[in-house]
Design a protein around this motif. Sequence first.
Motif, PDB file in Angstrom:
ATOM      1  N   ARG A 193     -38.660  -1.257 -27.835  1.00 35.45           N
ATOM      2  CA  ARG A 193     -38.977  -0.619 -29.118  1.00 35.45           C
ATOM      3  C   ARG A 193     -37.784  -0.620 -30.069  1.00 35.45           C
ATOM      4  N   GLY A 194     -36.592  -0.934 -29.530  1.00 35.66           N
ATOM      5  CA  GLY A 194     -35.391  -0.858 -30.348  1.00 35.66           C
ATOM      6  C   GLY A 194     -34.649   0.450 -30.182  1.00 35.66           C
ATOM      7  N   ASP A 195     -35.170   1.355 -29.360  1.00 36.53           N
ATOM      8  CA  ASP A 195     -34.477   2.605 -29.074  1.00 36.53           C
ATOM      9  C   ASP A 195     -33.355   2.351 -28.069  1.00 36.53           C
ATOM     10  N   VAL A 196     -32.433   3.293 -27.983  1.00 38.57           N
ATOM     11  CA  VAL A 196     -31.299   3.172 -27.079  1.00 38.57           C
ATOM     12  C   VAL A 196     -31.596   3.912 -25.775  1.00 38.57           C
ATOM     13  N   ALA A 197     -31.445   3.221 -24.676  1.00 38.51           N
ATOM     14  CA  ALA A 197     -31.575   3.830 -23.342  1.00 38.51           C
ATOM     15  C   ALA A 197     -30.194   3.810 -22.702  1.00 38.51           C
ATOM     16  N   TYR A 198     -29.651   4.998 -22.456  1.00 44.18           N
ATOM     17  CA  TYR A 198     -28.294   5.110 -21.925  1.00 44.18           C
ATOM     18  C   TYR A 198     -28.371   5.577 -20.480  1.00 44.18           C
ATOM     19  N   THR A 199     -27.973   4.718 -19.553  1.00 42.89           N
ATOM     20  CA  THR A 199     -28.027   5.019 -18.123  1.00 42.89           C
ATOM     21  C   THR A 199     -26.734   5.673 -17.666  1.00 42.89           C
ATOM     22  N   VAL A 200     -26.871   6.786 -16.958  1.00 42.73           N
ATOM     23  CA  VAL A 200     -25.725   7.490 -16.381  1.00 42.73           C
ATOM     24  C   VAL A 200     -26.023   7.701 -14.900  1.00 42.73           C
ATOM     25  N   LYS A 201     -25.188   7.115 -14.038  1.00 48.79           N
ATOM     26  CA  LYS A 201     -25.413   7.186 -12.596  1.00 48.79           C
ATOM     27  C   LYS A 201     -24.140   7.635 -11.898  1.00 48.79           C
ATOM     28  N   ALA A 202     -24.263   8.620 -11.001  1.00 53.18           N
ATOM     29  CA  ALA A 202     -23.095   9.139 -10.281  1.00 53.18           C
ATOM     30  C   ALA A 202     -23.528   9.692  -8.945  1.00 53.18           C
ATOM     31  N   ASP A 203     -22.533   9.970  -8.088  1.00 59.30           N
ATOM     32  CA  ASP A 203     -22.868  10.559  -6.798  1.00 59.30           C
ATOM     33  C   ASP A 203     -23.489  11.935  -6.985  1.00 59.30           C
ATOM     34  N   ALA A 204     -23.033  12.660  -8.002  1.00 63.21           N
ATOM     35  CA  ALA A 204     -23.566  13.977  -8.335  1.00 63.21           C
ATOM     36  C   ALA A 204     -23.058  14.341  -9.718  1.00 63.21           C
ATOM     37  N   PHE A 205     -23.625  15.412 -10.287  1.00 63.60           N
ATOM     38  CA  PHE A 205     -23.220  15.851 -11.619  1.00 63.60           C
ATOM     39  C   PHE A 205     -22.973  17.349 -11.615  1.00 63.60           C
ATOM     40  N   CYS A 206     -21.950  17.776 -12.329  1.00 65.28           N
ATOM     41  CA  CYS A 206     -21.766  19.212 -12.517  1.00 65.28           C
ATOM     42  C   CYS A 206     -22.550  19.657 -13.754  1.00 65.28           C
ATOM     43  N   HIS A 207     -22.602  20.956 -13.965  1.00 65.08           N
ATOM     44  CA  HIS A 207     -23.477  21.532 -14.986  1.00 65.08           C
ATOM     45  C   HIS A 207     -23.122  21.025 -16.382  1.00 65.08           C
ATOM     46  N   SER A 208     -24.116  20.514 -17.103  1.00 67.22           N
ATOM     47  CA  SER A 208     -24.047  20.000 -18.478  1.00 67.22           C
ATOM     48  C   SER A 208     -23.279  18.690 -18.595  1.00 67.22           C
ATOM     49  N   MET A 209     -22.902  18.069 -17.477  1.00 66.03           N
ATOM     50  CA  MET A 209     -22.057  16.877 -17.522  1.00 66.03           C
ATOM     51  C   MET A 209     -22.733  15.694 -18.229  1.00 66.03           C
ATOM     52  N   VAL A 210     -23.989  15.404 -17.912  1.00 68.71           N
ATOM     53  CA  VAL A 210     -24.648  14.237 -18.484  1.00 68.71           C
ATOM     54  C   VAL A 210     -24.792  14.374 -19.998  1.00 68.71           C
ATOM     55  N   ARG A 211     -25.254  15.520 -20.463  1.00 66.76           N
ATOM     56  CA  ARG A 211     -25.449  15.702 -21.898  1.00 66.76           C
ATOM     57  C   ARG A 211     -24.127  15.765 -22.658  1.00 66.76           C
ATOM     58  N   SER A 212     -23.074  16.219 -21.984  1.00 64.98           N
ATOM     59  CA  SER A 212     -21.745  16.198 -22.603  1.00 64.98           C
ATOM     60  C   SER A 212     -21.213  14.770 -22.691  1.00 64.98           C
ATOM     61  N   LEU A 213     -21.412  13.987 -21.627  1.00 68.43           N
ATOM     62  CA  LEU A 213     -21.034  12.581 -21.672  1.00 68.43           C
ATOM     63  C   LEU A 213     -21.754  11.869 -22.812  1.00 68.43           C
ATOM     64  N   MET A 214     -23.040  12.175 -22.975  1.00 64.95           N
ATOM     65  CA  MET A 214     -23.805  11.552 -24.037  1.00 64.95           C
ATOM     66  C   MET A 214     -23.307  11.990 -25.409  1.00 64.95           C
ATOM     67  N   GLY A 215     -22.867  13.239 -25.523  1.00 64.00           N
ATOM     68  CA  GLY A 215     -22.307  13.696 -26.787  1.00 64.00           C
ATOM     69  C   GLY A 215     -21.065  12.918 -27.165  1.00 64.00           C
ATOM     70  N   ALA A 216     -20.202  12.679 -26.181  1.00 63.94           N
ATOM     71  CA  ALA A 216     -18.980  11.914 -26.424  1.00 63.94           C
ATOM     72  C   ALA A 216     -19.303  10.466 -26.770  1.00 63.94           C
ATOM     73  N   MET A 217     -20.210   9.845 -26.013  1.00 63.70           N
ATOM     74  CA  MET A 217     -20.537   8.446 -26.246  1.00 63.70           C
ATOM     75  C   MET A 217     -21.228   8.244 -27.597  1.00 63.70           C
ATOM     76  N   THR A 218     -22.093   9.175 -27.963  1.00 69.30           N
ATOM     77  CA  THR A 218     -22.781   9.073 -29.254  1.00 69.30           C
ATOM     78  C   THR A 218     -21.792   9.196 -30.406  1.00 69.30           C
ATOM     79  N   THR A 219     -20.827  10.097 -30.275  1.00 70.18           N
ATOM     80  CA  THR A 219     -19.798  10.253 -31.305  1.00 70.18           C
ATOM     81  C   THR A 219     -19.006   8.960 -31.483  1.00 70.18           C
ATOM     82  N   ILE A 220     -18.693   8.294 -30.371  1.00 70.09           N
ATOM     83  CA  ILE A 220     -17.985   7.012 -30.440  1.00 70.09           C
ATOM     84  C   ILE A 220     -18.884   5.945 -31.052  1.00 70.09           C
ATOM     85  N   GLY A 221     -20.151   5.934 -30.666  1.00 73.55           N
ATOM     86  CA  GLY A 221     -21.076   4.943 -31.196  1.00 73.55           C
ATOM     87  C   GLY A 221     -21.289   5.062 -32.694  1.00 73.55           C
TER      88      GLY A 221
END
Length: 280
Positions: A193-221
């Motif tokens: 569709r032209g939308d962005v799909a951002y994959t985040v894969k790890a052994d585990a995640f701490c609280h709010s980690m994925v959405r914080s990572l996405m905040g940082a990556m989006t700011t860079i993008g």
Amino acid sequence: MTEGFRQAQAATERWRIDLSYDGTDFSGWASQPGLRTVQGTLEHWITQVLRLPEPVQVVCAGRTDAGVHARGQVVHVDLPAEAPVDSLERRLRRVLPPDVVVRGVSAAPPGFDARFAAVWRRYVYRLNDGTAAPDPLLRGHITRVRGPLDLDAMNAAGTMLIGLKDFAAFCRRREGASTIRTLLELHAERDDRGDVAYTVKADAFCHSMVRSLMGAMTTIGMGKRDADWLAEVMTSPVRNSTINVMPAHGLCLEEVGYPPDADLAARVVAARATRGSEEL
């Protein structure tokens, strides 16, 4: 250990349940008094359809926040050996609300623990940056941003986060909990569709980690920050206030990975030793 306790243990069997849900109308995974949660809904209906004398407790691979979705959630539950589990999947599909779907119920192999036996979790965060018209039917699953996003810049910056690192800058600190994780994949691409799909894969995640990572990556993008800023952020021993936590509705738990059956018990022991009772 008393004889009664041994008998109680012997009288139960562990089952694996594969589950999908739309998190829009749930107050997260974990049971909370007076709130509609995925755990509370599932436990209620398992207890009801099997006519169990005591409420059951289910354990999930990843505890999702309010509004976060799951396509590949995995849970385990210990049930009385005499319970009619062979019909549990069919019965649950009849009674569960339409925003929760059981994909399968199977006997868990020895040593299986939905949470501690998992070796990785894969999330996808979906964004629309205006390069394609947003689909109104997906508005509850895709976050709109003022783009366009530079995916090459996002992917290049993300490479410095891959591996075993301390992600304290991206996590909400919990007393006694480690923020060290192994990030296995961090990659953005456009879908059909032209939308962005951002994959985040790890052994585990701490609280709010994925959405914080996405905040940082989006700011860079968006060109507001660069890789040097990200490198500086990673040196922070506490959550960095310059990172925006992205909205929950763009995030979905897609898949959980487990080791071969013969390695399950060892994985559980190792995970409990390193992460204890913290969030995954």
